[in-house]
Every structure is written in C-alpha cells, then in structure tokens.
Scaffold this motif. Structure first.
Motif, PDB file in Angstrom:
ATOM      1  N   GLU A  73       0.557  -0.840   0.112  1.00 38.33           N
ATOM      2  CA  GLU A  73       0.113   0.064  -0.475  1.00 38.33           C
ATOM      3  C   GLU A  73       0.627   1.391  -0.161  1.00 38.33           C
ATOM      4  N   LEU A  74       0.513   2.266  -1.019  1.00 44.56           N
ATOM      5  CA  LEU A  74       1.356   3.448  -0.539  1.00 44.56           C
ATOM      6  C   LEU A  74       0.587   4.282  -0.838  1.00 44.56           C
ATOM      7  N   GLU A  75       0.698   5.034   0.555  1.00 43.07           N
ATOM      8  CA  GLU A  75       0.235   6.426   0.472  1.00 43.07           C
ATOM      9  C   GLU A  75       0.617   7.681  -0.044  1.00 43.07           C
ATOM     10  N   HIS A  76       0.346   8.338   0.374  1.00 38.20           N
ATOM     11  CA  HIS A  76       0.930  10.161  -0.296  1.00 38.20           C
ATOM     12  C   HIS A  76       0.150  11.226   0.696  1.00 38.20           C
TER      13      HIS A  76
ATOM     14  N   GLY B 106      -1.124  17.532  -3.133  1.00 45.28           N
ATOM     15  CA  GLY B 106      -0.335  18.845  -2.876  1.00 45.28           C
ATOM     16  C   GLY B 106       1.313  18.735  -2.323  1.00 45.28           C
ATOM     17  N   MET B 107       1.092  17.762  -0.809  1.00 44.87           N
ATOM     18  CA  MET B 107       2.887  18.041  -1.316  1.00 44.87           C
ATOM     19  C   MET B 107       3.816  17.343  -1.451  1.00 44.87           C
ATOM     20  N   THR B 108       2.864  15.425  -2.157  1.00 46.50           N
ATOM     21  CA  THR B 108       3.934  14.680  -3.500  1.00 46.50           C
ATOM     22  C   THR B 108       4.031  15.195  -4.370  1.00 46.50           C
ATOM     23  N   GLN B 109       3.313  15.828  -4.950  1.00 47.75           N
ATOM     24  CA  GLN B 109       3.079  16.826  -6.067  1.00 47.75           C
ATOM     25  C   GLN B 109       4.486  17.787  -6.068  1.00 47.75           C
ATOM     26  N   GLN B 110       4.245  18.873  -5.245  1.00 46.66           N
ATOM     27  CA  GLN B 110       5.457  19.497  -5.085  1.00 46.66           C
ATOM     28  C   GLN B 110       6.689  18.892  -5.232  1.00 46.66           C
ATOM     29  N   SER B 111       7.119  17.750  -4.308  1.00 45.73           N
ATOM     30  CA  SER B 111       8.058  17.735  -4.021  1.00 45.73           C
ATOM     31  C   SER B 111       8.509  17.137  -5.817  1.00 45.73           C
TER      32      SER B 111
ATOM     33  N   CYS C  53      17.084  11.052 -16.131  1.00 46.61           N
ATOM     34  CA  CYS C  53      16.356   9.731 -15.551  1.00 46.61           C
ATOM     35  C   CYS C  53      17.105   9.475 -14.613  1.00 46.61           C
ATOM     36  N   GLU C  54      17.819   8.933 -14.462  1.00 44.38           N
ATOM     37  CA  GLU C  54      18.708   8.575 -13.217  1.00 44.38           C
ATOM     38  C   GLU C  54      18.639   8.986 -11.885  1.00 44.38           C
ATOM     39  N   PHE C  55      18.887  10.429 -12.513  1.00 44.15           N
ATOM     40  CA  PHE C  55      18.742  11.393 -11.603  1.00 44.15           C
ATOM     41  C   PHE C  55      17.295  11.171 -10.674  1.00 44.15           C
ATOM     42  N   ILE C  56      16.399  11.640 -11.642  1.00 44.37           N
ATOM     43  CA  ILE C  56      14.588  11.869 -11.307  1.00 44.37           C
ATOM     44  C   ILE C  56      14.491  10.770 -10.199  1.00 44.37           C
ATOM     45  N   MET C  57      15.288   9.587 -10.718  1.00 43.40           N
ATOM     46  CA  MET C  57      14.307   8.114 -10.136  1.00 43.40           C
ATOM     47  C   MET C  57      15.356   8.159  -8.477  1.00 43.40           C
ATOM     48  N   ASP C  58      16.833   7.793  -8.558  1.00 40.10           N
ATOM     49  CA  ASP C  58      17.547   8.632  -7.199  1.00 40.10           C
ATOM     50  C   ASP C  58      16.952   9.809  -6.734  1.00 40.10           C
ATOM     51  N   TYR C  59      15.890  10.555  -6.919  1.00 38.95           N
ATOM     52  CA  TYR C  59      15.459  11.676  -5.875  1.00 38.95           C
ATOM     53  C   TYR C  59      14.262  11.243  -5.500  1.00 38.95           C
ATOM     54  N   LEU C  60      13.394  10.634  -6.979  1.00 40.39           N
ATOM     55  CA  LEU C  60      12.069  10.177  -5.930  1.00 40.39           C
ATOM     56  C   LEU C  60      12.223   9.176  -5.172  1.00 40.39           C
ATOM     57  N   LYS C  61      13.235   8.868  -5.386  1.00 44.78           N
ATOM     58  CA  LYS C  61      13.277   7.009  -3.826  1.00 44.78           C
ATOM     59  C   LYS C  61      13.324   7.837  -2.456  1.00 44.78           C
ATOM     60  N   THR C  62      14.081   8.697  -2.463  1.00 44.92           N
ATOM     61  CA  THR C  62      14.833   9.636  -1.021  1.00 44.92           C
ATOM     62  C   THR C  62      13.651  11.020  -0.867  1.00 44.92           C
ATOM     63  N   ARG C  63      13.198  11.538  -1.878  1.00 46.92           N
ATOM     64  CA  ARG C  63      12.632  13.042  -1.499  1.00 46.92           C
ATOM     65  C   ARG C  63      11.792  13.214  -1.446  1.00 46.92           C
ATOM     66  N   ALA C  64      10.440  12.140  -2.126  1.00 50.88           N
ATOM     67  CA  ALA C  64       9.370  12.338  -2.615  1.00 50.88           C
ATOM     68  C   ALA C  64       8.471  11.510  -1.597  1.00 50.88           C
ATOM     69  N   PRO C  65       7.402  12.303  -0.444  1.00 51.34           N
ATOM     70  CA  PRO C  65       6.976  11.673   0.282  1.00 51.34           C
ATOM     71  C   PRO C  65       5.651  11.265  -0.168  1.00 51.34           C
ATOM     72  N   PHE C  66       6.505   9.269  -0.214  1.00 50.23           N
ATOM     73  CA  PHE C  66       5.422   8.626  -0.058  1.00 50.23           C
ATOM     74  C   PHE C  66       5.660   7.327   1.110  1.00 50.23           C
ATOM     75  N   TRP C  67       4.612   6.491   1.611  1.00 51.01           N
ATOM     76  CA  TRP C  67       5.222   5.620   2.692  1.00 51.01           C
ATOM     77  C   TRP C  67       4.575   4.293   2.554  1.00 51.01           C
ATOM     78  N   LYS C  68       5.237   3.565   2.377  1.00 50.60           N
ATOM     79  CA  LYS C  68       5.222   2.154   1.876  1.00 50.60           C
ATOM     80  C   LYS C  68       4.695   1.252   3.307  1.00 50.60           C
ATOM     81  N   LYS C  69       3.495   0.698   2.797  1.00 56.26           N
ATOM     82  CA  LYS C  69       3.501  -0.632   3.608  1.00 56.26           C
ATOM     83  C   LYS C  69       3.445  -2.195   3.164  1.00 56.26           C
ATOM     84  N   GLU C  70       4.154  -3.391   3.165  1.00 56.53           N
ATOM     85  CA  GLU C  70       3.998  -4.122   2.814  1.00 56.53           C
ATOM     86  C   GLU C  70       3.381  -5.215   3.692  1.00 56.53           C
TER      87      GLU C  70
END
Length: 173
Positions: A74-77, A80-85, A134-151
């Motif tokens: 489950e991914l949560e966000h 507004g904050m997520t899109q801006q990030s 593309c690589e930069f964007i993925m690296d920053y999505l993993k570390t800076r975009a506010p998503f919360w993951k529950k496995e």
C-alpha cells in the motif's frame, strides 16, 4: 532495509482518479489505476521529432522482500505536498540537463506483485542528458518524494523505512 511492524493508522489516504501537474515540459500524475508504459512513451514523443533520445524507467512491485513473500503493497501520499516535491525534483533535473520533456507517473493505493508502481520518461536532444536525468529523477524520487509504503507479507504488515543504499545513490548527484 529496516521494517517497522504496521500498527499505526495510515498517514493519509484519498481515493483518486488522477492528480496531475503540468507545465514547462513537465507532467506529473499521481494515480491509483495502472498504466501502460508503451502508451506513456509514445505520448512523450513530439510531432516535430526533435528528440534524439527517449529514456524511460518502470518500477514494479517485487514478490519478496528480505525473504518475506509480499502479498501486496500500500502506497500513501499527502496530496499537494507530493506533487510539489516531485515538481521540485523535475525542475532541478531541467536545470542540470537540457531536457525537452519529463513525465512521471506514480501510483498510490494497493498494488500487487508484478504491477508497475512508477514510470519516469525523459526526452532530450542527446542520450547522455536523457540517461543522467532519468537516473537522477529516480534516485531523488526514492529519497525525497513523500510516499509511505506498507508491505503486506506472509509474516504480517510492515511500514518500509528508507534504505541507506538509496540515500547513497542520491548523494552522488
């Protein structure tokens, strides 16, 4: 990767079709529904053919994590904050490389093994810029975009902490 047993209430959940942000060659879609990477790539191309390079990345839900079988994720966000990030990340990529268009699609909600989670598409006149961005964007999505993951696993539900390896990759930029 560190895991925390999922006992708290979700941070935020909102049912949504698609939340989009567009402008200056940037498109960001946060959505629950699946997507077709091939269709997204075709839509990234311009009619003028100015692209010398198109680079895409598609991330999928794995079927296991640290020897636990993943039943779903489950991914949560926070809207507004997520899109801006994400917009900030894409604008930084545009400042670093001469890009023509950038499109990010990120899913939220409940996902199952094998389903796509994220798609990043970048066009540029030259391949080096497109690959790096593309690589930069993925690296920053993993570390800076506010998503919360529950496995949800065969051993219980766990909130997923960030990985040191993801932070190390982002540090190189």
């Amino acid at each position: 990767m560190n895991y925390v047993m999922a006992t708290r209430l979700p941070f935020f959940h909102q049912s949504l079709a698609v939340e989009s942000v567009t402008g200056r060659g940037l498109t960001i879609d946060i959505q629950e529904q699946g997507f077709d990477p091939g269709r997204l790539q075709r839509s990234l191309m311009s009619a003028s053919g100015e692209e010398g390079a198109v680079v895409t990345f598609t991330g999928h839900v794995r079927n296991d994590s640290e020897s636990r079988k993943i039943l779903s994720m489950e991914l949560e966000h926070y809207p507004g904050m997520t899109q801006q990030s994400i917009k900030t990340i894409l604008e930084e990529a545009q400042q670093r490389w001469p890009l023509l268009r950038v499109h990010v699609v990120h899913r939220v909600g409940e996902l199952y093994p094998g389903e796509p989670i994220v798609w990043v598409g970048v066009t540029a006149e030259h391949r080096a810029s497109a690959f790096s961005a593309c690589e930069f964007i993925m690296d920053y999505l993993k570390t800076r975009a506010p998503f919360w993951k529950k496995e949800r696993t065969n051993e219980g539900d766990y909130w997923v902490d960030s990985r040191d390896s993801d932070a190390d990759r982002a540090e190189r930029w």
